[in-house]
Enzyme design. Sequence first.
Site, short mmCIF file in Angstrom:
data_model
loop_
_atom_site.label_atom_id
_atom_site.label_comp_id
_atom_site.label_asym_id
_atom_site.label_seq_id
_atom_site.Cartn_x
_atom_site.Cartn_y
_atom_site.Cartn_z
N HIS A 118 0.81 -1.21 0.00
CA HIS A 118 0.00 0.00 0.00
C HIS A 118 0.84 1.27 0.00
CE1 HIS A 118 -3.74 1.97 -0.04
NE2 HIS A 118 -4.40 1.21 0.81
N ARG A 119 2.16 1.15 0.21
CA ARG A 119 3.03 2.32 0.07
C ARG A 119 3.18 2.70 -1.40
NH1 ARG A 119 8.44 0.18 2.72
NH2 ARG A 119 7.88 -1.47 1.22
#
Length: 493
Positions: free
Chosen positions: A464-465
Amino acid sequence: MSAKRFALPDLGEGLTESEIVEWKVAVGDTVTLNQIIAEVETAKALVELPSPFAGVVSQLFADEGATVQVGDPIVEFDVDGGDVENPPSTPVSEAAADAAADGVPAELDATLTPATPAPAERQAVLVGYGPKVEGGPRPARRTRAWASEAAPTAATTETPTPDAPAPVATNGDTPKAPAPTTQQTPTTEQAPETEQSERPRSTPPVRKLARDLGIDLAEVQGTGEDGLITRDDVERVSATRVAASAGTDETQPPVRGTATGAETRTPIRGVRKATAQAMVRSAFTAPHVTEFLTIDVTAGMDLVRSLGNTPEFRGKRLSILTLVAKAVILAAKRTPEVNSTWDEGAQEIVQYGHVHLGIAAATGRGLIVPNIKNADTLNLAELRNELDTLIEAARSGSTTPASLTGGTMTITNVGVFGVDAGTPILNPGEAVILAMGAVRRMPWEYRGEIALREVMTLSLSFDHRLVDGEQGSRFLVDIGIILSDPGMVLTMV
């Protein structure tokens, strides 16, 4: 004559250790340049080590099954000329530079190349490969008497060997005096060497299992092809021993359950150790998000079946995996954020300009993820061929270290085990991994009615980064559209 020590080289991507699976030579053997002297297992693959020198093996510093750190000496040779303590410093050869250009680390070539002056047309010596030495007889393969009971017995007297080697400390331990070396002086006629039994046939993982269980392979009857000893054969002998021990030794604690259910312990080494470390690092470094999509892949399966009748695919194995791989590549072009990595040191997101597509493969040595280089440049037929080559290499244990590094995204096929969905863990350094579930024929809504359709669930985990929820969802939906209606590719390219 002078001594030359050969240290365990870095076999790629900074691996710090390897296990000695099998020595191909023994002390006193004469070897030629590039003759295979050992088979080692890294965290990624089985690798054959060629000899960097021509000479006589004077000492082995590690036993089979021992784990050796990169840079530690593993074998010593007696060769003509040279200085082992202060080898001359030579520049990197042109062949070494060529090897580096082909993806082989220059330091690996330098490690495996003799320090003594080379002929004018010197070639790079690489792990598993090297210049072919023309002429000269091929050294005879050493034969061991693995089943000493089978050979005729002979009375022997033991006399000390005058030149016993000095004790050598390995792995930082205090040097220990070796056991007295003895010479056997036959007092009766011994059997000729040709009558000694050959080494039992088995694979490296089976030999390792036998060592861990304390089983002599000479005592095992192979049930595989041409008498090959299998894992089941070794486990059967081990279970028989456990049962016999439980029934005859009253001091032994009772074994619960049947003999086949007895507790066994397997050292965490090689591929399994590296996989465990990588999965822990990935799970606790990258914030994972997993999304699921269940789709009707009847049209995709029909396409796979119809392709079998075309000239490019006739007579070749073709599965839904090929179509999924192509769909992932096409979808990645529309959402390039999924083909990226997180550079912690530079605090940058690096978006790749190529797709090195990894395929997770379960092998007898553990889970490995070889990848297809520049998969985005291949058409469907070429992609199928590369997948077939990759899978066959994984099954045979011949996957090269180079193919196990540099992947940018991964596919794992849990459907082959009958599993519908899961939450796959990212391969370290990658942004996405797609798990494809089993294709099942089940009732499904189709054109306003209920019909039996072929249905599959896709599971996408992403970092999700690097990938937002919208980007991950769009990528997953694009894959689903291609698989459920392959004709929609015309609207995407």
